[in-house]
Design an enzyme around this catalytic site. Structure first.
Site, PDB file in Angstrom:
ATOM      1  N   ASP B  65       0.851  -1.190   0.000  1.00  0.00           N
ATOM      2  CA  ASP B  65       0.000   0.000   0.000  1.00  0.00           C
ATOM      3  C   ASP B  65       0.887   1.239   0.000  1.00  0.00           C
ATOM      4  OD1 ASP B  65      -1.814   2.001   0.309  1.00  0.00           O
ATOM      5  OD2 ASP B  65      -2.598   1.302   2.245  1.00  0.00           O
ATOM      6  N   TYR B 158      -7.107  17.052  -7.676  1.00  0.00           N
ATOM      7  CA  TYR B 158      -6.353  16.160  -8.555  1.00  0.00           C
ATOM      8  C   TYR B 158      -5.370  16.960  -9.414  1.00  0.00           C
ATOM      9  CZ  TYR B 158      -5.568  12.960 -12.519  1.00  0.00           C
ATOM     10  OH  TYR B 158      -5.009  12.198 -13.506  1.00  0.00           O
ATOM     11  N   LYS B 162      -1.265  16.862  -9.698  1.00  0.00           N
ATOM     12  CA  LYS B 162      -0.553  16.566 -10.942  1.00  0.00           C
ATOM     13  C   LYS B 162       0.377  17.721 -11.329  1.00  0.00           C
ATOM     14  CE  LYS B 162      -2.058  12.413 -11.719  1.00  0.00           C
ATOM     15  NZ  LYS B 162      -1.131  11.251 -11.686  1.00  0.00           N
TER      16      LYS B 162
END
Lengths: 76, 254
Positions: B65, B158, B162
């Site tokens: 994980d 998001y 990025k």
């Protein structure tokens, strides 16, 4: 899932005051109901109830009560 | 004699997010190009599916994980000792969550950043250890997104993560060049993947068609992006570092 909690999430997603919606309200009559509002409500319902709704399912509902029924059915 | 500049024979490559989508497509392609893969993912069954679809011998998988960011550097250390030193690292694991700002709590930002940015940083940290990378250095490929340069409503957290990838990639490229570690990023537009399915869930058919129309070459495939990842990993890109390669069917050419 209680209807009260469902309406709270809808209000949060649409940025509306607490207690300002009812099961009988129609989506098209809600001023805050737009594409971003819909995405917000979808995200909150997914997070809280693990129910994954698509835009088509949402469009099939006229009132908040109908959507609550759909979420309840999917969550069962 | 046929020459393949993207030949990955003799290279050990780690791929995160290898259980589906872009990670799986990249792993499969790189195995076909001769690489030996270590596949990382959370879901053992789906990792096995990827493992079964690889070409060649000697591949391994590891259920790990990446949210356990503090354990990443040590994991690389251990795997370099057991699997072999890494010549390439592809960080294809990522979280995309369509969350309009109104419903983007600190938890939403932090969970996205943890996998997309912090894990990437810890992978880079891990390979700074000489014993973890191959004798010829290492090539790291991070997966960015067109959303670092073009906004999309509902993807603020998001897109922020990025964008952070680009800053991380460029500074890491400079810092690690003396160790012969190359660091690059691909910036995909919309391509068919489980992640795209998730993103499109809340959109109407008309909205999805509009997204397609914004890509002059249409919606892409995972293999389109995997090809560019394999290029950046390969010796064909030996003089490429600190580069962000748009793989978006022309989306950002507008």
């Amino acid at each position: 899932m209680s209807t009260k909690r469902f309406l709270e999430l809808v209000e949060e997603g649409l940025g509306m005051p607490e207690g300002s919606t009812n099961e009988g309200d129609r989506f098209i009559d809600l001023e805050a109901w737009d594409s971003v509002g819909a995405l917000s409500v979808i995200a909150l319902l997914d997070e809280e109830f693990g129910v994954s709704l698509d835009a088509g399912a949402l469009q099939s509902c006229n009132t908040l009560g109908q959507l609550a029924g759909l979420v309840l059915k999917k969550a069962a | 004699m046929a020459v393949n500049p993207m030949d990955l024979s003799g290279m050990n490559v780690l791929v995160t997010g290898a259980s589906s989508g872009l990670g799986r497509a990249s792993a499969v392609l790189m195995s076909q190009l001769g690489a030996r893969l270590l596949l990382l993912g959370r879901n053992t069954e789906r990792l096995q599916e990827t493992l079964d679809s690889l070409d060649g011998q000697g591949h391994q998988s590891l259920a790990f994980d990446l949210g356990d960011v503090a354990a990443i550097a040590a994991m690389l250390d251990q795997q370099a000792a057991s699997f072999g030193k890494f010549d390439g690292v592809v960080h294809a694991a990522g979280i995309l969550s369509t969350r309009p700002l109104r419903v983007s709590s600190p938890d939403v930002f932090e969970s996205i950043y943890r996998i997309n940015v912090v894990a990437a940083g810890q992978l880079l940290r891990g390979i700074t250890k000489r014993s973890v990378i191959g004798d010829h250095g290492c090539s790291v490929v991070l997966v960015g997104s067109v959303t670092s340069s073009v906004g999309v409503p509902g993807l603020a957290a998001y897109a922020a993560s990025k964008s952070a990838i680009l800053g991380l990639m460029r500074s890491a490229a400079l810092e690690l060049a003396p160790s012969r570690i190359r660091v690059n990023a691909v910036l995909p537009g919309q391509f068919e993947s489980p992640m795209a399915d998730q993103q499109w869930k809340g959109l109407t058919e008309e909205q999805i068609a509009r997204i397609g129309a914004m890509h002059p070459l249409g919606i892409g495939r995972a293999s389109d992006v995997a090809n560019c990842i394999a290029f950046l990993v390969s010796p064909a890109a030996r003089w490429v570092t600190g580069s962000a390669l748009a793989v978006d069917g022309g989306y950002t050419a507008h």
